[in-house]
Structures are given as C-alpha cells and as structure tokens.
Write a protein that holds these residues in place. Structure first.
Motif, PDB file in Angstrom:
ATOM      1  N   THR A 124       0.841  -1.190   0.000  1.00 29.15           N
ATOM      2  CA  THR A 124       0.000   0.000   0.000  1.00 29.15           C
ATOM      3  C   THR A 124       0.876   1.240   0.000  1.00 29.15           C
ATOM      4  OG1 THR A 124      -1.737  -1.145   1.219  1.00 29.15           O
ATOM      5  CG2 THR A 124      -1.754   1.255   1.288  1.00 29.15           C
ATOM      6  N   GLY A 176       6.552  -4.427   7.593  1.00 29.41           N
ATOM      7  CA  GLY A 176       6.030  -4.665   6.258  1.00 29.41           C
ATOM      8  C   GLY A 176       7.035  -5.081   5.225  1.00 29.41           C
ATOM      9  N   ALA A 184       2.196 -11.990   7.358  1.00 27.76           N
ATOM     10  CA  ALA A 184       0.896 -11.320   7.246  1.00 27.76           C
ATOM     11  C   ALA A 184      -0.073 -12.097   6.359  1.00 27.76           C
ATOM     12  CB  ALA A 184       1.094  -9.910   6.685  1.00 27.76           C
ATOM     13  N   ASN A 186      -2.713 -11.089   4.879  1.00 28.62           N
ATOM     14  CA  ASN A 186      -3.228 -10.389   3.700  1.00 28.62           C
ATOM     15  C   ASN A 186      -2.156 -10.190   2.626  1.00 28.62           C
ATOM     16  OD1 ASN A 186      -1.710  -8.372   4.953  1.00 28.62           O
ATOM     17  ND2 ASN A 186      -3.159  -6.749   4.432  1.00 28.62           N
ATOM     18  N   ALA A 228       1.205  -6.679  14.949  1.00 31.98           N
ATOM     19  CA  ALA A 228      -0.007  -5.895  14.669  1.00 31.98           C
ATOM     20  C   ALA A 228       0.243  -4.630  13.857  1.00 31.98           C
ATOM     21  CB  ALA A 228      -0.757  -5.537  15.954  1.00 31.98           C
ATOM     22  N   THR A 230       0.666  -2.219  10.702  1.00 34.96           N
ATOM     23  CA  THR A 230       0.021  -2.219   9.387  1.00 34.96           C
ATOM     24  C   THR A 230       0.833  -1.415   8.375  1.00 34.96           C
ATOM     25  OG1 THR A 230      -1.357  -0.332  10.054  1.00 34.96           O
ATOM     26  CG2 THR A 230      -2.283  -2.535  10.349  1.00 34.96           C
ATOM     27  N   GLY A 233       0.845  -1.714   4.464  1.00 35.14           N
ATOM     28  CA  GLY A 233      -0.368  -2.462   4.146  1.00 35.14           C
ATOM     29  C   GLY A 233      -0.431  -3.880   4.665  1.00 35.14           C
ATOM     30  N   VAL A 234       0.540  -4.324   5.464  1.00 36.35           N
ATOM     31  CA  VAL A 234       0.436  -5.680   6.015  1.00 36.35           C
ATOM     32  C   VAL A 234      -0.566  -5.686   7.159  1.00 36.35           C
ATOM     33  CG1 VAL A 234       2.777  -6.332   5.369  1.00 36.35           C
ATOM     34  CG2 VAL A 234       2.365  -5.348   7.627  1.00 36.35           C
ATOM     35  N   ALA A 235      -1.227  -6.817   7.354  1.00 36.73           N
ATOM     36  CA  ALA A 235      -2.191  -6.948   8.449  1.00 36.73           C
ATOM     37  C   ALA A 235      -2.385  -8.418   8.760  1.00 36.73           C
ATOM     38  CB  ALA A 235      -3.533  -6.310   8.072  1.00 36.73           C
ATOM     39  N   ASP A 236      -2.708  -8.692  10.018  1.00 38.68           N
ATOM     40  CA  ASP A 236      -3.000 -10.055  10.427  1.00 38.68           C
ATOM     41  C   ASP A 236      -4.033 -10.032  11.535  1.00 38.68           C
ATOM     42  OD1 ASP A 236      -1.518 -12.889   9.845  1.00 38.68           O
ATOM     43  OD2 ASP A 236      -2.540 -12.835  11.782  1.00 38.68           O
ATOM     44  N   THR A 263       3.925  -1.842  18.633  1.00 45.43           N
ATOM     45  CA  THR A 263       2.916  -1.703  17.592  1.00 45.43           C
ATOM     46  C   THR A 263       1.624  -2.435  17.930  1.00 45.43           C
ATOM     47  OG1 THR A 263       4.125  -3.488  16.480  1.00 45.43           O
ATOM     48  CG2 THR A 263       4.473  -1.253  15.667  1.00 45.43           C
TER      49      THR A 263
END
Length: 357
Positions: A124, A176, A184, A186, A228, A230, A233-236, A263
């Motif tokens: 992102t 990220g 991650a 996503n 945690a 982001t 753009g990484v997320a879990d 984080t």
C-alpha cells in the motif's frame, strides 16, 4: 526493575548501559551500496549507546527497498563497512548490522528487477525510486523452490557483516518488509508450506533465522518484530497466536535477542515478553507517533520486564543521548526535512548538549 544505565550481557558482549540505538534508514550510501566516511562518523558519534543497530542493509540486489541504501552482498560493500565498524569500536561502541530485505516494498527503477514477495499482492502506498515516489508495483510471487534462496540471503549477508567487523546482525522481521510479508495473512496468500496456517506463515522467518545462526552463531543473531503493525499495508487477524508461535520456534535457537516494536496493545506485548525466555529489546515509541520515546517510556518497559530499550528518532539529533537521558537534559528536535536528503547537514551537524554557565 533494571536501571537504564546499568551494564547488561548480550550474547558474548557486555554492554555498559541498556540504551540501544534503533535502526533508521538515512539513505547516505554511495553508488553501489557502499558505506562512506560520513556514515562512519555518524555511527561513531553515537557509540556511547550500549548497542547500535545499523540502518537497514540489503542482503541481495532484489532485496533493496530504497535508493541510496547500503548493501552487504558484495566484497566491495563488505570492505566499505570496515571503516564504520572500526570507528564505532575505536570510540568504545558495539554495532550490529540490520539485514533488511524489502520484498514487495521496492521498485524496478531502484534495483533493475521486479520485486519478489510471498504473493503477487502490491504494498500500500508510494515507494521511493530514483525518480521520486511511485505507486508500489505488483511483485512477483516466489516459487516454492525460490523461497529458500531468499531465506539464506540473510545468512550470506551475515557472513559479510562479521567479515566487515560487525559484532552481530539483526534480521528485519518488522514494518512490512519481506519477513513481515510472509507473516501477514493479507500479503501471504500462499497454499504451499510457506503459507496458509500460522505454522506455514512463520516458516520463512524461522528458516531465515536458522540459516543466519548456522552462519554466524546464535550469540551474534537477533530479530526485530512489529506485532499488529500495518506499515506498507500488512495486516494479520491472529497476532497473539502468530507471534507466540514464532517466538516458541525462535526460542530453541538461543538468539542474542528479540527486538519488539510497540505496535500492538500493551497486553499483547506483555504476553510476548512472558513467552520469550531470552533477552528482549523494547522499542517503546509507536512508528510515526507524535514524539520520540524518552526516559519515562524506557523506565516503564524496564519495569515490565524488558532488558534493553531502543531509541530511534531521539538519536537523530542527540548523538549524546545516553548522557542526556542520564542527566535529565532536554532532547534536541530533529529536522525532518533532512532525514533522507543526503549530505552531512542534519546528519553529522547535531552537537552534544552545550552546558551554559
């Protein structure tokens, strides 16, 4: 509670205090990813830290994230870093190299290659390129057979780091970048052994760390994590379970340390402190937060069981940060316009605290 200014053991090192200079990208490397005399002066100015962790250093060509960053994958790069480690050691310091593979956070204009990642999912935001910020491109998904080569790139760079005089290395598993992308859900849509379940998604991080330990030893190996986060753009959705499983696998390697960023919620971080049996470095400032961390945040996390405290932005304009914290002196603000502009202004031009009569 440990005192911030008491001595500590870290692997085979004795640290004179528990203050760690966190890794921070400054994009001052010369062409070819070479370290420079200015970089040697910059780190030597901050050698009173218990430990310095260098800016992110790419372990191979495709792993370069930003223009102007240094590498540790050629003999010429290795030779260029010797002036940095020698300067730090001459000033009484200790320094680890942070090994940072950008993964999908890169651009062909920077490396000449299409970025690689767990899956063909772009980051992102805009990435830095020689022509300025551009949209993050879609990376090429690594094949199952290609993944181990990227994992072992950390180990090869670690060998170069030790040859260059570094006291050890830190794998960048946060914020990220490539290891974080594998963690991650996503960014990692794989269905082979490197994706899917928690056990699959932590596999790359574990294999990269295992290879590095085999290359340079556990006492010279640490890893940085940002539960945690982001960033890029990484997320879990299963942070406590994911990181508890990762720490359980890493615990059997007897690493020098795990370096956590603040984080996640404090409750999650406290649980990870309990889950990790070894040395913990805590970075108490939220990335991009309103202000750098200071003595109060450091004491808070020491009280919660952290062993060492890392400071990032506070070190930019305060090369004498240890003494400023020890004496309760005010911290100088850094000029954000000079973070990545190159040159010595805003890099070597911050003085130690000037006492007045």
């Amino acid at each position: 509670m440990s005192d911030l200014f008491s001595a500590a053991r870290l692997g085979d090192l004795t640290l004179p205090n528990r203050v760690v200079m966190a890794p921070m990208t400054r994009v001052r490397a010369a062409a070819g990813g070479l370290a420079t005399p200015s970089m040697a002066a910059y780190y030597a100015q901050r050698a009173t830290a218990g430990l310095i962790v260098s800016e992110g250093v790419q372990p191979n060509r495709v792993g370069q994230s930003n223009p102007g960053t240094p590498g540790l994958h050629t003999d010429e790069q290795t030779e260029s870093w010797r002036q940095v480690t020698a300067a730090v050691h001459s000033n009484g310091g200790r320094i680890f190299a942070q090994l940072m593979h950008g993964g999908r956070v890169s651009h062909p204009d920077t490396t000449g290659e299409q970025p690689v990642a767990p899956s063909a999912v772009p980051a992102t935001g805009l990435v830095f390129t020689p022509a300025g910020p551009q949209p993050a491109p879609t990376p090429r998904a690594l094949t199952t057979d290609e993944v181990p080569e990227q994992a072992t790139s950390y180990a090869e760079a670690a060998r170069h780091a030790v040859a260059a005089g570094f006291d050890g290395v830190e794998l960048h598993g946060a914020n990220g970048y490539l290891i974080s992308q594998f963690l991650a859900s996503n960014a990692n849509l794989r269905t082979d052994r490197y994706g899917g379940s928690i056990a699959g998604r932590i596999r790359f991080a574990v294999e990269a760390t295992e290879a590095t330990v085999d290359a340079v030893g556990a006492a010279r190996t640490g890893i940085r994590l940002s539960p945690a986060a982001t960033i890029w753009g990484v997320a879990d959705a299963d942070v406590p379970e994911l990181y508890a499983a990762l720490l359980a696998e890493l615990a059997r390697l007897d690493l020098a340390y795990v370096h956590l960023e603040a984080t996640a919620d404090e409750e999650v971080l406290r649980g990870l402190r309990r889950a990790w049996p070894g040395t913990l470095i805590m970075n108490p400032a939220m990335p991009g937060g309103p202000k750098p961390a200071g003595r109060a945040e450091a004491d808070h996390w020491l009280d919660l069981g952290a062993d060492l405290i890392s400071f990032g932005r506070a070190y930019l304009a305060n090369p004498d940060l240890v003494e400023r914290l020890r004496q309760g002196l005010p911290l100088a603000p850094a000029d954000e316009a000079t973070y990545y502009q190159g040159g010595d202004a805003g890099y070597l031009t911050y003085p130690a605290y000037q006492h007045t009569a």
